[in-house]
Design a protein around this motif. Structure first.
Motif, PDB file in Angstrom:
ATOM      1  N   ARG A   1      -1.368 -10.451   2.443  1.00 28.64           N
ATOM      2  CA  ARG A   1      -1.712  -9.035   2.476  1.00 28.64           C
ATOM      3  C   ARG A   1      -0.498  -8.157   2.113  1.00 28.64           C
ATOM      4  O   ARG A   1      -0.624  -7.143   1.400  1.00 28.64           O
ATOM      5  N   ALA A   2       0.676  -8.536   2.604  1.00 24.62           N
ATOM      6  CA  ALA A   2       1.881  -7.769   2.273  1.00 24.62           C
ATOM      7  C   ALA A   2       2.196  -7.831   0.783  1.00 24.62           C
ATOM      8  O   ALA A   2       2.584  -6.835   0.162  1.00 24.62           O
ATOM      9  N   ALA A   3       2.036  -9.026   0.198  1.00 24.47           N
ATOM     10  CA  ALA A   3       2.299  -9.166  -1.233  1.00 24.47           C
ATOM     11  C   ALA A   3       1.328  -8.344  -2.068  1.00 24.47           C
ATOM     12  O   ALA A   3       1.694  -7.735  -3.077  1.00 24.47           O
ATOM     13  N   GLU A   4       0.057  -8.297  -1.646  1.00 24.74           N
ATOM     14  CA  GLU A   4      -0.938  -7.523  -2.368  1.00 24.74           C
ATOM     15  C   GLU A   4      -0.622  -6.025  -2.310  1.00 24.74           C
ATOM     16  O   GLU A   4      -0.724  -5.302  -3.311  1.00 24.74           O
ATOM     17  N   ARG A   5      -0.222  -5.586  -1.087  1.00 19.54           N
ATOM     18  CA  ARG A   5       0.142  -4.176  -0.976  1.00 19.54           C
ATOM     19  C   ARG A   5       1.364  -3.841  -1.832  1.00 19.54           C
ATOM     20  O   ARG A   5       1.442  -2.784  -2.463  1.00 19.54           O
ATOM     21  N   LEU A   6       2.347  -4.745  -1.884  1.00 22.43           N
ATOM     22  CA  LEU A   6       3.532  -4.516  -2.706  1.00 22.43           C
ATOM     23  C   LEU A   6       3.179  -4.476  -4.188  1.00 22.43           C
ATOM     24  O   LEU A   6       3.671  -3.642  -4.940  1.00 22.43           O
ATOM     25  N   ARG A   7       2.288  -5.364  -4.610  1.00 22.88           N
ATOM     26  CA  ARG A   7       1.884  -5.394  -6.015  1.00 22.88           C
ATOM     27  C   ARG A   7       1.169  -4.105  -6.405  1.00 22.88           C
ATOM     28  O   ARG A   7       1.422  -3.521  -7.462  1.00 22.88           O
TER      29      ARG A   7
END
Length: 647
Positions: free
Chosen positions: A71-77
């Protein structure tokens, strides 16, 4: 990021109890193995039963951690994509350079379109990327920013598509100490559209709409650049056209505009490619030409030649002439000084005649300085008693009697001495004092008439009136007030007017009013520069005065004699008196008497003299005056005052 940390903490909290429980179950098993005799287990082992629980706890904890990371990676992307889209769609973008001014980071919006031989900006030196004309100033600007000096916005150009250039306006931030940046950040904004609009407006502001040449503002800008560069090999040529007004009257505005356009084309085709040609006025052109020695003079002759070549406008030919002034850009001259010198040289060339070329001379500046001083001093000359009235007799050629006198203004400057009458008039016109001076002369002349009447009863008093006095609308009132104050009969006052005064809108009413008052009117300077003979018979005047320029040739020029005879005959037919002014030789006087001219005045009879001398002359001569007569001419016994009459 906060939610990410919370999810990780929850995953590990789930895994720890499981691991702890498994360890607790294994504890008794180990004790049993150590304490049982023969190492034989006292009860069944628990380890195999604890393994599934441990695995389940680990899997559950890791699943929670992985989900949080995903979820954190998706938000960063998504965040990076969001800001990347904003950066690519905005006119504002960043450009990062290191200490050597090499591009280390560039926003996508600033990258030029890919093409053959066009590498990306990143990795190149900034001076190799920007427009060559902008490189030096940009480097100085960045060095000032790196040194901590205050810097504002700065403009430069970078490549764009199809060989064009984008115009950027940038501010700078020094982030060399930031470990993630380590460079100077240029915050750039694309202002190409604004620059294009400004260029179009500048082109309109600096271009003459009719000829397409640079206008006066552009010429001044070019002149400032040349003066700043100290180019003594450049000369300003100022051309003043003559004949455009006549072309406009004959062919209309379209014909005159066509002639001006053709002149502009010829000038541009005649000068060198790097010479600056401008249209600085309705009938004025300038050329900033490079050349030494007599090259500017030869160019001036060529320009005059092409201007004087007839111009075909489709329906007729236009004949133009011109004068040219030359001002070399030598010494530490300012823009205003150069233009001032050009105006003085143009006036000098104009006085010399059509087709004249004149260089600026120091004497022209001295004349202008003298004129400026006189203009400043004239306003107080009356209060300082520097102005006087002199008198010149008008003699009847038949009986030699003094029929009248003309009041003439004179000015003796405390520093410059006697000022020529024509110069006084010119200075008064520029200072706006013509009306005030003529009003003063009018009052002084009428006030003095009482002394003259004692020795010459019925003598006429002639006073000049300028066209400006008629235009001001106060002539009739001033004459009436002066007559009432001096108690002079109106029929003894003569107001002398040049022909241009009769052409003014209110002249008809003023002339009618003066004649109703009984004042006599004289047409002054007939035969001078204006062709007035054809109109003299129709003007409501009582006296016609022949100009001195015509009389100068009357005894040796058949044309001048014929004109004078025609005027004398016209006066006889209309019962108008004719006065010849400026008689200086006995030959002129003899010719005038032979053709029947009635009156004369001039240096041969008497120079302008003060009032006491005039009174004595009338007393001793019993009102008569003639050259060679005993006591007749005051030339040998009165002050001699040089100068022409003031008009």
């Amino acid at each position: 990021m906060e939610w990410n940390r919370r999810w990780r903490r929850a995953g590990w909290l789930l895994a720890v109890p499981v691991l702890t429980g498994a360890a607790g179950a294994a504890g008794p098993l180990a004790a049993d193995l150590l304490l049982a005799p023969g190492n034989a287990p006292a009860q069944p082992p628990l380890w195999p039963a604890a393994v599934p629980a441990v695995l389940v706890g680990l899997v559950a904890g890791l699943a929670v951690v992985w989900r949080a990371e995903a979820r954190a990676a998706e938000r960063l992307r998504r965040s990076e994509a969001h800001y990347r889209a904003l950066a690519s769609s905005s006119n504002d973008a960043a450009l990062v350079v290191d200490g050597e001014l090499r591009v280390t980071g560039v926003a996508p919006a600033l990258e030029p379109p890919a093409g053959p031989g066009r590498p990306p900006l990143a990795g190149q030196l900034l001076v190799d990327v920007v427009h060559p004309d902008d490189a030096d100033e940009l480097v100085h600007w960045l060095h000032d920013a790196a040194a901590g000096a205050p810097t504002g916005l700065h403009g430069f150009r970078i490549p764009a598509a199809a060989g064009s250039w984008r115009v950027l306006e940038a501010g700078v931030s020094d982030l060399r100490e930031d470990a993630d940046v380590r460079g100077l950040v240029l915050h750039c904004r694309d202002v190409t559209d604004r620059a294009d609009r400004e260029h179009e407006l500048r082109a309109l502001a600096y271009t003459d709409s009719l000829t397409g040449l640079p206008n006066c503002a552009a010429q001044r800008a070019a002149l400032r650049e040349l003066l700043a560069a100290q180019r003594p090999d450049v000369t300003l040529l100022q051309l003043e056209l003559h004949g455009i007004g006549e072309a406009r009257e004959a062919l209309g505005r379209a014909g005159a505009d066509a002639a001006l356009t053709e002149v502009a084309r010829r000038l541009r085709a005649t000068v060198r490619a790097d010479d600056h040609v401008a249209c600085t006025g309705p009938e004025q052109f300038t050329v900033l030409a490079t050349g030494t020695g007599d090259e500017p003079d030869r160019l001036a002759d060529r320009l005059l030649s092409i201007i004087e070549t007839p111009i075909a406008t489709g329906t007729a030919f236009v004949d133009l002439t011109a004068v040219v002034a030359l001002v070399p850009l030598t010494g530490d001259l300012t823009e205003e000084q150069v233009i001032d010198r050009a105006e003085l040289a143009v006036a000098d060339a104009r006085a010399a005649g059509e087709g004249s070329v004149r260089r600026y001379r120091a004497e022209l500046g001295a004349v202008r300085d003298r004129r400026d001083q006189l203009r400043g001093d004239l306003a107080g000359a009356l209060d300082r008693r520097e102005l006087t009235v002199l008198w010149q007799p008008v003699v009847a050629l038949e009986d030699h009697r003094v029929n009248g006198v003309e009041a003439l203004l004179r000015w003796r400057h405390p520093v410059l001495g006697d000022v020529a009458p024509d110069e006084v008039l010119a200075v008064a016109e520029r200072a706006g004092l013509v009306v005030a001076l003529h009003r003063w002369v009018l009052r002084e002349a009428i006030a003095a008439s009482a002394q003259l009447s004692v020795h010459a009863p019925g003598i006429n008093i002639a006073v000049n009136a300028a066209p400006a006095h008629v235009a001001a609308g106060t002539l009739v009132d001033d004459v009436a007030a002066a007559l009432a104050e001096g108690r002079l009969p109106a029929d003894r006052l003569v107001i002398e007017l040049p022909e241009e005064a009769f052409e003014l809108p209110r002249a008809t009413d003023d002339v009618a009013a003066l004649r109703l008052m009984g004042v006599r009117l004289a047409l002054d300077d007939l035969g001078g520069s204006r062709p007035t003979l054809s109109r003299a018979g129709g003007l409501p005047v009582d006296i016609i005065k022949l100009d001195r320029s015509l009389l100068a040739r009357v005894d040796r020029d058949r044309h001048a004699r014929a004109v004078c005879e025609a005027v004398v005959g016209l006066g006889a037919a209309l019962r108008v008196d004719v006065v010849a002014e400026g008689v200086e030789t006995a030959g002129q006087l003899a010719v005038l008497r032979a053709m029947g001219c009635g009156y004369a005045q001039g240096f041969l009879l008497s120079r302008p003299i003060p009032l006491p001398v005039l009174v004595e002359l009338l007393r001793s001569g019993e009102g008569t005056l003639w050259p060679g007569a005993v006591g007749g001419t005051p030339a040998g016994r009165t002050p001699v005052l040089d100068g022409a009459q003031v008009r």
